[in-house]
Design an enzyme around this catalytic site. Structure first.
Site, PDB file in Angstrom:
ATOM      1  CB  CYS A 254      21.475  50.789  35.311  1.00 22.94           C
ATOM      2  SG  CYS A 254      19.730  50.337  35.372  1.00 22.94           S
ATOM      3  CD  GLU A 255      17.713  53.620  41.257  1.00 22.65           C
ATOM      4  OE1 GLU A 255      16.485  53.760  41.294  1.00 22.65           O
ATOM      5  OE2 GLU A 255      18.490  54.281  41.962  1.00 22.65           O
ATOM      6  CG  HIS A 256      15.992  50.198  37.390  1.00 17.19           C
ATOM      7  ND1 HIS A 256      15.817  51.200  36.451  1.00 17.19           N
ATOM      8  CD2 HIS A 256      15.388  50.639  38.517  1.00 17.19           C
ATOM      9  CE1 HIS A 256      15.116  52.185  36.982  1.00 17.19           C
ATOM     10  NE2 HIS A 256      14.851  51.874  38.236  1.00 17.19           N
ATOM     11  CG  HIS A 257      18.780  45.739  34.768  1.00 15.59           C
ATOM     12  ND1 HIS A 257      18.091  46.842  34.308  1.00 15.59           N
ATOM     13  CD2 HIS A 257      17.958  44.668  34.604  1.00 15.59           C
ATOM     14  CE1 HIS A 257      16.899  46.456  33.868  1.00 15.59           C
ATOM     15  NE2 HIS A 257      16.793  45.155  34.026  1.00 15.59           N
TER      16      HIS A 257
ATOM     17  CD  GLN B  86      21.092  59.697  30.729  1.00 19.20           C
ATOM     18  OE1 GLN B  86      21.295  58.527  30.402  1.00 19.20           O
ATOM     19  NE2 GLN B  86      21.067  60.669  29.846  1.00 19.20           N
TER      20      GLN B  86
ATOM     21  CG  HIS C 280      21.155  53.694  30.289  1.00 20.20           C
ATOM     22  ND1 HIS C 280      20.802  53.881  31.605  1.00 20.20           N
ATOM     23  CD2 HIS C 280      21.260  54.942  29.750  1.00 20.20           C
ATOM     24  CE1 HIS C 280      20.696  55.180  31.859  1.00 20.20           C
ATOM     25  NE2 HIS C 280      20.964  55.838  30.740  1.00 20.20           N
TER      26      HIS C 280
ATOM     27  CB  CYS D  22      20.443  47.734  31.862  1.00 22.00           C
ATOM     28  SG  CYS D  22      19.842  49.434  31.742  1.00 22.00           S
TER      29      CYS D  22
END
Length: 228
Positions: free
Chosen positions: A117-120, A158, A186, A188
């Site tokens: 996940c590119e956010h976390h 995704q 996910h 996250c």
């Protein structure tokens, strides 16, 4: 698509051929073979020593000391682990002529998906179902999994991953239709924050005939287990 084409003439005499050879197939000229496309993901150059130093600083900033015997090698292991997750293996996009004119759905189900996940920067784990309706060429089946890996092994969301796989196959294979469904957990969302343990996310992209023809779309979604 035929790989050979007979040389013919409307009249043997006009073609400079004696009449007794009428009806005998002429010489055949082979169509040039298609060189497989080499697919390589440019990582921009991975600096493992720099990543290891940064990992050590990251852990120490969170109050985790890495000077014990069990944690001494952890920054290096972290660096190598993320380098692996961000480095898809190169592959050749091998295709073959669809000589038999096969026009039914080709579907590879439950292809493993591993991403981040590119956010976390936490793992995303799931499965992909990838199918297509052949045009003039068919694809080596293992390449469907290779294409999923190619786009999954990088920081991702995704929704983008699903569309990238479908768009890429539609561009490079030129099929009549492409369908991609991804279901993934996910971490996250399941390990932190809302801690929605057991939840999964479902995304899909349909192109060409699989998007516009109701019967083809229903067949694809049914085979992947999605509601039609």
């Amino acid at each position: 698509m035929d790989t050979t084409a007979p040389i013919t003439a409307s009249s043997p005499e006009k073609a400079g051929m004696p009449a007794r050879f009428a009806g005998v197939p002429g010489p055949q000229t082979a169509m040039p073979s298609i060189t497989p496309l080499r697919v390589v993901h440019d990582t921009g150059g991975i600096d493992l020593p720099g990543a290891e130093r940064a990992a050590a600083q990251f852990l120490e900033a969170l109050g985790i000391q890495t000077d014990t015997e069990s944690l001494n090698g952890t920054p290096g292991r972290m660096a190598r682990a993320y380098a692996e997750l961000f480095s898809p293996r190169p592959f050749d996009l091998t295709t073959f002529p669809n000589d038999e004119g096969y026009d039914e759905l080709v579907l590879a189900r439950r292809i493993p998906v591993r991403s981040v996940c590119e956010h976390h920067m936490l793992p995303v784990i799931g499965t992909a179902h990838v199918g297509y309706l052949p045009g003039s060429r068919i694809l080596g089946l293992s390449k469907l999994a290779r294409v999923v890996e190619h786009f999954a092994f990088r920081p991702q969301v995704q929704e983008r991953l699903t569309k990238q796989v479908a768009d890429w196959l539609h561009t490079h294979l030129e099929p009549k239709g492409v369908g991609v469904v991804i279901e993934a957990e996910h971490t996250c969302m399941t390990l932190r924050g809302v801690q929605a343990t057991g939840s999964s996310t479902l995304t899909s992209t349909l192109l060409g005939t699989l998007r516009h023809d109701a019967r083809s779309r229903a067949e694809f979604l049914s085979l992947t287990g999605m509601p039609t």
